[in-house]
Structure formats: C-alpha cells, structure tokens
Design a protein around this motif. Structure first.
Motif, PDB file in Angstrom:
ATOM      1  N   SER A  55       0.815  -1.216   0.000  1.00 52.24           N
ATOM      2  CA  SER A  55       0.000   0.000   0.000  1.00 52.24           C
ATOM      3  C   SER A  55       0.850   1.269   0.000  1.00 52.24           C
ATOM      4  CB  SER A  55      -0.919   0.007   1.222  1.00 52.24           C
ATOM      5  OG  SER A  55      -0.144   0.007   2.408  1.00 52.24           O
ATOM      6  N   ALA A  56       2.147   1.138  -0.220  1.00 52.20           N
ATOM      7  CA  ALA A  56       3.052   2.285  -0.316  1.00 52.20           C
ATOM      8  C   ALA A  56       3.529   2.398  -1.755  1.00 52.20           C
ATOM      9  CB  ALA A  56       4.232   2.104   0.627  1.00 52.20           C
ATOM     10  N   LEU A  57       3.352   3.568  -2.346  1.00 44.73           N
ATOM     11  CA  LEU A  57       3.759   3.740  -3.728  1.00 44.73           C
ATOM     12  C   LEU A  57       4.262   5.152  -3.970  1.00 44.73           C
ATOM     13  CD1 LEU A  57       0.666   4.316  -5.888  1.00 44.73           C
ATOM     14  CD2 LEU A  57       0.373   3.438  -3.611  1.00 44.73           C
ATOM     15  N   CYS A  58       4.950   5.315  -5.092  1.00 41.11           N
ATOM     16  CA  CYS A  58       5.470   6.627  -5.442  1.00 41.11           C
ATOM     17  C   CYS A  58       5.597   6.722  -6.952  1.00 41.11           C
ATOM     18  CB  CYS A  58       6.839   6.841  -4.788  1.00 41.11           C
ATOM     19  SG  CYS A  58       7.479   8.519  -5.016  1.00 41.11           S
ATOM     20  N   PRO A  59       5.046   7.798  -7.537  1.00 44.12           N
ATOM     21  CA  PRO A  59       5.290   8.030  -8.956  1.00 44.12           C
ATOM     22  C   PRO A  59       6.663   8.686  -9.134  1.00 44.12           C
ATOM     23  CG  PRO A  59       3.773   9.672  -8.101  1.00 44.12           C
ATOM     24  CD  PRO A  59       4.102   8.750  -6.975  1.00 44.12           C
ATOM     25  N   TYR A  60       7.386   8.236 -10.127  1.00 42.41           N
ATOM     26  CA  TYR A  60       8.660   8.850 -10.481  1.00 42.41           C
ATOM     27  C   TYR A  60       8.562   9.323 -11.914  1.00 42.41           C
ATOM     28  CZ  TYR A  60      10.469   6.724  -6.249  1.00 42.41           C
ATOM     29  OH  TYR A  60      10.666   6.365  -4.942  1.00 42.41           O
ATOM     30  N   PHE A  61       8.885  10.564 -12.137  1.00 40.88           N
ATOM     31  CA  PHE A  61       8.818  11.128 -13.474  1.00 40.88           C
ATOM     32  C   PHE A  61      10.180  10.954 -14.136  1.00 40.88           C
ATOM     33  CE2 PHE A  61       5.394  13.152 -11.096  1.00 40.88           C
ATOM     34  CZ  PHE A  61       4.332  12.797 -11.906  1.00 40.88           C
ATOM     35  N   MET A  62      10.383   9.728 -14.591  1.00 40.67           N
ATOM     36  CA  MET A  62      11.601   9.316 -15.266  1.00 40.67           C
ATOM     37  C   MET A  62      11.251   8.088 -16.098  1.00 40.67           C
ATOM     38  SD  MET A  62      13.434   8.080 -11.714  1.00 40.67           S
ATOM     39  CE  MET A  62      14.858   7.255 -12.353  1.00 40.67           C
ATOM     40  N   SER A  63      12.131   7.672 -16.970  1.00 39.92           N
ATOM     41  CA  SER A  63      11.776   6.621 -17.933  1.00 39.92           C
ATOM     42  C   SER A  63      11.937   5.200 -17.417  1.00 39.92           C
ATOM     43  CB  SER A  63      12.615   6.798 -19.201  1.00 39.92           C
ATOM     44  OG  SER A  63      13.992   6.685 -18.888  1.00 39.92           O
ATOM     45  N   TYR A  64      12.418   5.033 -16.186  1.00 42.15           N
ATOM     46  CA  TYR A  64      12.619   3.689 -15.659  1.00 42.15           C
ATOM     47  C   TYR A  64      12.378   3.705 -14.147  1.00 42.15           C
ATOM     48  CZ  TYR A  64      17.139   5.590 -14.209  1.00 42.15           C
ATOM     49  OH  TYR A  64      18.121   6.356 -13.641  1.00 42.15           O
ATOM     50  N   ALA A  65      12.178   2.541 -13.586  1.00 40.80           N
ATOM     51  CA  ALA A  65      11.984   2.446 -12.140  1.00 40.80           C
ATOM     52  C   ALA A  65      13.339   2.608 -11.449  1.00 40.80           C
ATOM     53  CB  ALA A  65      11.373   1.096 -11.777  1.00 40.80           C
ATOM     54  N   PRO A  66      13.440   3.550 -10.529  1.00 39.78           N
ATOM     55  CA  PRO A  66      14.727   3.771  -9.868  1.00 39.78           C
ATOM     56  C   PRO A  66      15.114   2.579  -8.996  1.00 39.78           C
ATOM     57  CG  PRO A  66      13.013   5.047  -8.791  1.00 39.78           C
ATOM     58  CD  PRO A  66      12.391   4.425  -9.999  1.00 39.78           C
ATOM     59  N   MET A  67      16.402   2.336  -8.949  1.00 38.71           N
ATOM     60  CA  MET A  67      16.916   1.251  -8.115  1.00 38.71           C
ATOM     61  C   MET A  67      17.556   1.782  -6.826  1.00 38.71           C
ATOM     62  SD  MET A  67      16.118  -1.448  -9.739  1.00 38.71           S
ATOM     63  CE  MET A  67      17.053  -2.680  -8.893  1.00 38.71           C
ATOM     64  N   ASN A  68      17.882   3.084  -6.817  1.00 34.51           N
ATOM     65  CA  ASN A  68      18.557   3.669  -5.666  1.00 34.51           C
ATOM     66  C   ASN A  68      18.372   5.187  -5.683  1.00 34.51           C
ATOM     67  OD1 ASN A  68      20.537   4.711  -7.533  1.00 34.51           O
ATOM     68  ND2 ASN A  68      21.476   2.686  -7.511  1.00 34.51           N
ATOM     69  N   TRP A  69      18.863   5.841  -4.643  1.00 38.11           N
ATOM     70  CA  TRP A  69      18.696   7.290  -4.534  1.00 38.11           C
ATOM     71  C   TRP A  69      19.425   8.022  -5.653  1.00 38.11           C
ATOM     72  CZ3 TRP A  69      15.460  10.605  -3.119  1.00 38.11           C
ATOM     73  CH2 TRP A  69      15.798  11.941  -2.998  1.00 38.11           C
ATOM     74  N   TYR A  70      20.555   7.502  -6.115  1.00 42.74           N
ATOM     75  CA  TYR A  70      21.297   8.142  -7.197  1.00 42.74           C
ATOM     76  C   TYR A  70      20.429   8.241  -8.457  1.00 42.74           C
ATOM     77  CZ  TYR A  70      24.861   9.259 -10.610  1.00 42.74           C
ATOM     78  OH  TYR A  70      25.567   9.869 -11.614  1.00 42.74           O
TER      79      TYR A  70
END
Length: 136
Positions: A55-70
């Motif tokens: 039930s925890a999610l986050c949209p990221y406005f980038m072309s791939y799912a991030p793997m880390n903070w970098y």
C-alpha cells in the motif's frame, strides 16, 4: 501517553482479528492506484513509472523504475513532481508535498477514494500548461 497507547492497542487488536482481510484489501487498493497513476502518466505523454510495495507507492517522473537514490537524484523530474503534488493537493487530494515521497494507503481508504485520487491526478497532468513545459 494514554491516547497513543490506546490507539496502538486498538490497531493491533483489529489486525489480529482481521489482518489477512485488511492486508489483502490494501494490496488490492495499492495495485489499483499503481495501475491508475501509471495510465494517467502515460495518457499525459510524460515519462514516468509508479513504484509500489503493498500500500506504499510513489510516482517517479523518469523513464525507468529507480533502483537507488542516485537514480532519483539524477533522472527524476523533481520540478514536475513538485508541481503535480501541488496541483493534486489544490484539488483536495493529500500527497505529501515533497518530491519522491511515498503515497500511503490506509485501511480507511476505499476503492472510490483511490479512483478519485487517480482522476484528480490525471486532471492535473492534463490540464496545467506548466506540466507540458516541465516535460519538454
């Protein structure tokens, strides 16, 4: 600390009695929001993904799912995220107003709540000219 301890005891009692049902419902609502937000981002023609665990999610406005903070620091469109969160907040849906912060779904949420949040997010993505400016 009577009030927080009482709330914790009530929460644990409810989870003990209905935990499987509650967690199954939260998983379903999380999936519903993940799919809906992903479709809204795609319909707006914006590069983006929705990362989710339960039930925890986050949209990221980038072309791939991030793997880390970098990945987030270098490729996530934080300005667009900040704008979208502000627009959705103005529309009456609370998403923590800081880029890359998770959206949390609780046992109090319903499918109708999730649909409303997705619809208002889709409207924000499609109706504000600044969104297009930040993605071009």
């Amino acid at each position: 600390h009577f009030i927080p301890v009482s709330a914790a005891i009530a929460t644990l009692s409810k989870l003990r009695a209905e935990g499987d049902e509650i967690y199954g419902r939260l998983e379903s609502l999380g999936q519903r929001m993940e799919i809906g937000l992903g479709e809204a981002i795609k319909a707006a023609g914006i590069p983006g993904v929705v990362a989710r665990i339960g039930s925890a999610l986050c949209p990221y406005f980038m072309s791939y799912a991030p793997m880390n903070w970098y990945d987030i620091a270098t490729d996530h469109n934080a300005a667009l995220d900040r704008l979208v969160r502000s627009l959705v907040l103005d529309a009456g849906i609370y998403h923590f107003p800081i880029p890359a912060k998770q959206i949390s779904i609780s046992a109090a949420h319903t499918a109708a709540d999730i649909d409303e949040a997705v619809d208002r997010t889709a409207e924000a993505l499609l109706s504000n000219p600044a969104v297009e400016l930040l993605t071009s």
